[in-house]
Design a protein around this motif. Structure first.
Motif, PDB file in Angstrom:
ATOM      1  N   LYS A  32       0.836  -1.204   0.000  1.00 32.14           N
ATOM      2  CA  LYS A  32       0.000   0.000   0.000  1.00 32.14           C
ATOM      3  C   LYS A  32       0.869   1.252   0.000  1.00 32.14           C
ATOM      4  O   LYS A  32       0.627   2.194  -0.762  1.00 32.14           O
ATOM      5  CB  LYS A  32      -0.910   0.014   1.234  1.00 32.14           C
ATOM      6  N   GLU A  33       1.864   1.253   0.871  1.00 34.20           N
ATOM      7  CA  GLU A  33       2.743   2.419   0.974  1.00 34.20           C
ATOM      8  C   GLU A  33       3.512   2.646  -0.321  1.00 34.20           C
ATOM      9  O   GLU A  33       3.662   3.778  -0.784  1.00 34.20           O
ATOM     10  CB  GLU A  33       3.711   2.242   2.146  1.00 34.20           C
ATOM     11  N   MET A  34       3.978   1.567  -0.943  1.00 32.54           N
ATOM     12  CA  MET A  34       4.725   1.678  -2.192  1.00 32.54           C
ATOM     13  C   MET A  34       3.854   2.278  -3.300  1.00 32.54           C
ATOM     14  O   MET A  34       4.281   3.169  -4.033  1.00 32.54           O
ATOM     15  CB  MET A  34       5.239   0.296  -2.620  1.00 32.54           C
ATOM     16  N   LYS A  68      -7.372  -3.211  -8.570  1.00 33.32           N
ATOM     17  CA  LYS A  68      -8.580  -3.380  -9.373  1.00 33.32           C
ATOM     18  C   LYS A  68      -9.477  -2.160  -9.396  1.00 33.32           C
ATOM     19  O   LYS A  68     -10.164  -1.905 -10.358  1.00 33.32           O
ATOM     20  CB  LYS A  68      -9.391  -4.589  -8.870  1.00 33.32           C
ATOM     21  N   ASN A  69      -9.482  -1.373  -8.318  1.00 34.49           N
ATOM     22  CA  ASN A  69     -10.414  -0.275  -8.219  1.00 34.49           C
ATOM     23  C   ASN A  69      -9.658   1.024  -7.949  1.00 34.49           C
ATOM     24  O   ASN A  69      -8.910   1.120  -6.983  1.00 34.49           O
ATOM     25  CB  ASN A  69     -11.406  -0.562  -7.083  1.00 34.49           C
ATOM     26  N   VAL A  70      -9.872   2.013  -8.798  1.00 34.79           N
ATOM     27  CA  VAL A  70      -9.185   3.291  -8.649  1.00 34.79           C
ATOM     28  C   VAL A  70      -9.602   3.979  -7.353  1.00 34.79           C
ATOM     29  O   VAL A  70      -8.798   4.642  -6.702  1.00 34.79           O
ATOM     30  CB  VAL A  70      -9.469   4.195  -9.870  1.00 34.79           C
ATOM     31  N   SER A  71     -10.866   3.793  -6.951  1.00 35.52           N
ATOM     32  CA  SER A  71     -11.318   4.428  -5.712  1.00 35.52           C
ATOM     33  C   SER A  71     -10.560   3.879  -4.505  1.00 35.52           C
ATOM     34  O   SER A  71     -10.350   4.593  -3.522  1.00 35.52           O
ATOM     35  CB  SER A  71     -12.827   4.245  -5.529  1.00 35.52           C
ATOM     36  N   GLN A  72     -10.132   2.629  -4.583  1.00 31.02           N
ATOM     37  CA  GLN A  72      -9.323   2.060  -3.499  1.00 31.02           C
ATOM     38  C   GLN A  72      -7.998   2.803  -3.380  1.00 31.02           C
ATOM     39  O   GLN A  72      -7.545   3.116  -2.287  1.00 31.02           O
ATOM     40  CB  GLN A  72      -9.070   0.568  -3.745  1.00 31.02           C
ATOM     41  N   LEU A  73      -7.405   3.099  -4.501  1.00 31.36           N
ATOM     42  CA  LEU A  73      -6.145   3.848  -4.503  1.00 31.36           C
ATOM     43  C   LEU A  73      -6.373   5.251  -3.947  1.00 31.36           C
ATOM     44  O   LEU A  73      -5.554   5.757  -3.167  1.00 31.36           O
ATOM     45  CB  LEU A  73      -5.566   3.915  -5.912  1.00 31.36           C
ATOM     46  N   LYS A  74      -7.483   5.881  -4.301  1.00 35.32           N
ATOM     47  CA  LYS A  74      -7.793   7.209  -3.777  1.00 35.32           C
ATOM     48  C   LYS A  74      -7.943   7.172  -2.256  1.00 35.32           C
ATOM     49  O   LYS A  74      -7.467   8.061  -1.549  1.00 35.32           O
ATOM     50  CB  LYS A  74      -9.080   7.748  -4.404  1.00 35.32           C
ATOM     51  N   LYS A  75      -8.591   6.130  -1.746  1.00 33.87           N
ATOM     52  CA  LYS A  75      -8.756   5.982  -0.297  1.00 33.87           C
ATOM     53  C   LYS A  75      -7.410   5.798   0.387  1.00 33.87           C
ATOM     54  O   LYS A  75      -7.163   6.347   1.467  1.00 33.87           O
ATOM     55  CB  LYS A  75      -9.666   4.801   0.028  1.00 33.87           C
ATOM     56  N   LEU A  76      -6.532   5.018  -0.241  1.00 32.14           N
ATOM     57  CA  LEU A  76      -5.207   4.802   0.343  1.00 32.14           C
ATOM     58  C   LEU A  76      -4.412   6.103   0.412  1.00 32.14           C
ATOM     59  O   LEU A  76      -3.742   6.376   1.410  1.00 32.14           O
ATOM     60  CB  LEU A  76      -4.440   3.754  -0.464  1.00 32.14           C
ATOM     61  N   VAL A  77      -4.504   6.908  -0.639  1.00 32.28           N
ATOM     62  CA  VAL A  77      -3.794   8.192  -0.657  1.00 32.28           C
ATOM     63  C   VAL A  77      -4.350   9.105   0.435  1.00 32.28           C
ATOM     64  O   VAL A  77      -3.591   9.763   1.158  1.00 32.28           O
ATOM     65  CB  VAL A  77      -3.894   8.855  -2.045  1.00 32.28           C
ATOM     66  N   LYS A  78      -5.665   9.117   0.590  1.00 31.06           N
ATOM     67  CA  LYS A  78      -6.284   9.950   1.628  1.00 31.06           C
ATOM     68  C   LYS A  78      -5.842   9.495   3.016  1.00 31.06           C
ATOM     69  O   LYS A  78      -5.488  10.312   3.867  1.00 31.06           O
ATOM     70  CB  LYS A  78      -7.803   9.867   1.503  1.00 31.06           C
ATOM     71  N   LYS A  79      -5.842   8.162   3.248  1.00 35.24           N
ATOM     72  CA  LYS A  79      -5.394   7.636   4.543  1.00 35.24           C
ATOM     73  C   LYS A  79      -3.936   7.992   4.794  1.00 35.24           C
ATOM     74  O   LYS A  79      -3.545   8.311   5.910  1.00 35.24           O
ATOM     75  CB  LYS A  79      -5.556   6.107   4.585  1.00 35.24           C
ATOM     76  N   TYR A  80      -3.129   7.929   3.740  1.00 35.08           N
ATOM     77  CA  TYR A  80      -1.706   8.235   3.871  1.00 35.08           C
ATOM     78  C   TYR A  80      -1.503   9.695   4.270  1.00 35.08           C
ATOM     79  O   TYR A  80      -0.648  10.004   5.098  1.00 35.08           O
ATOM     80  CB  TYR A  80      -0.987   7.936   2.560  1.00 35.08           C
ATOM     81  N   HIS A  81      -2.297  10.602   3.693  1.00 34.66           N
ATOM     82  CA  HIS A  81      -2.177  12.019   4.046  1.00 34.66           C
ATOM     83  C   HIS A  81      -2.586  12.266   5.494  1.00 34.66           C
ATOM     84  O   HIS A  81      -1.993  13.099   6.173  1.00 34.66           O
ATOM     85  CB  HIS A  81      -3.031  12.887   3.124  1.00 34.66           C
ATOM     86  N   GLU A  82      -3.596  11.539   5.977  1.00 30.34           N
ATOM     87  CA  GLU A  82      -4.057  11.706   7.353  1.00 30.34           C
ATOM     88  C   GLU A  82      -3.058  11.131   8.351  1.00 30.34           C
ATOM     89  O   GLU A  82      -2.731  11.762   9.349  1.00 30.34           O
ATOM     90  CB  GLU A  82      -5.414  11.034   7.539  1.00 30.34           C
ATOM     91  N   ASP A  83      -2.590   9.915   8.082  1.00 35.64           N
ATOM     92  CA  ASP A  83      -1.652   9.246   8.986  1.00 35.64           C
ATOM     93  C   ASP A  83      -0.907   8.163   8.203  1.00 35.64           C
ATOM     94  O   ASP A  83      -1.485   7.115   7.896  1.00 35.64           O
ATOM     95  CB  ASP A  83      -2.395   8.620  10.169  1.00 35.64           C
ATOM     96  N   PRO A  84       0.355   8.394   7.860  1.00 36.23           N
ATOM     97  CA  PRO A  84       1.104   7.427   7.047  1.00 36.23           C
ATOM     98  C   PRO A  84       1.207   6.028   7.658  1.00 36.23           C
ATOM     99  O   PRO A  84       1.290   5.043   6.932  1.00 36.23           O
ATOM    100  CB  PRO A  84       2.494   8.056   6.918  1.00 36.23           C
TER     101      PRO A  84
END
Length: 103
Positions: A12-14, A37-53
């Motif tokens: 996920k981090e990579m 598989k899902n672009v929205s999953q990637l968007k959620k991961l980026v949002k989570k990363y910005h909040e707390d890596p």
């Protein structure tokens, strides 16, 4: 029917860092490269990363583990008992006062 994939924290981090670097373009391109598989999953991961890596490495799916008595230290367990008994004692004192007032 396909099964849901479970990505580990390092993956996920990579993927998030790859997107944030901007080398490959946008969400769609990075998702295709890493077979997300899902672009929205990637968007959620980026949002989570910005909040707390560090949140990418925590598992948030499923039920939370219930803490049993054996997981607690003896001091914690005894302190909980003391707190409970103090609360119970306070309630009983108020109850006795109410009974005296009504009589």
């Amino acid at each position: 029917m396909r099964k849901n994939r479970k990505y580990d924290g390092t993956f996920k981090e990579m993927v998030v860092k790859e997107y944030l670097s901007g080398q490959h373009g946008g969400y769609i391109t990075v998702a295709k490269i890493y077979d997300v598989k899902n672009v929205s999953q990637l968007k959620k991961l980026v949002k989570k990363y910005h909040e707390d890596p560090t949140s990418l490495h925590r598992e948030t799916r499923g039920r939370k583990k219930v803490c049993s008595k054996s997981d607690k230290t003896k001091e914690e367990f005894l302190q909980e008992q003391i707190d409970y008994l103090k609360m119970e004692n306070t309630i009983l004192k108020k109850w006795v006062e109410l009974i005296k007032e009504n009589n």
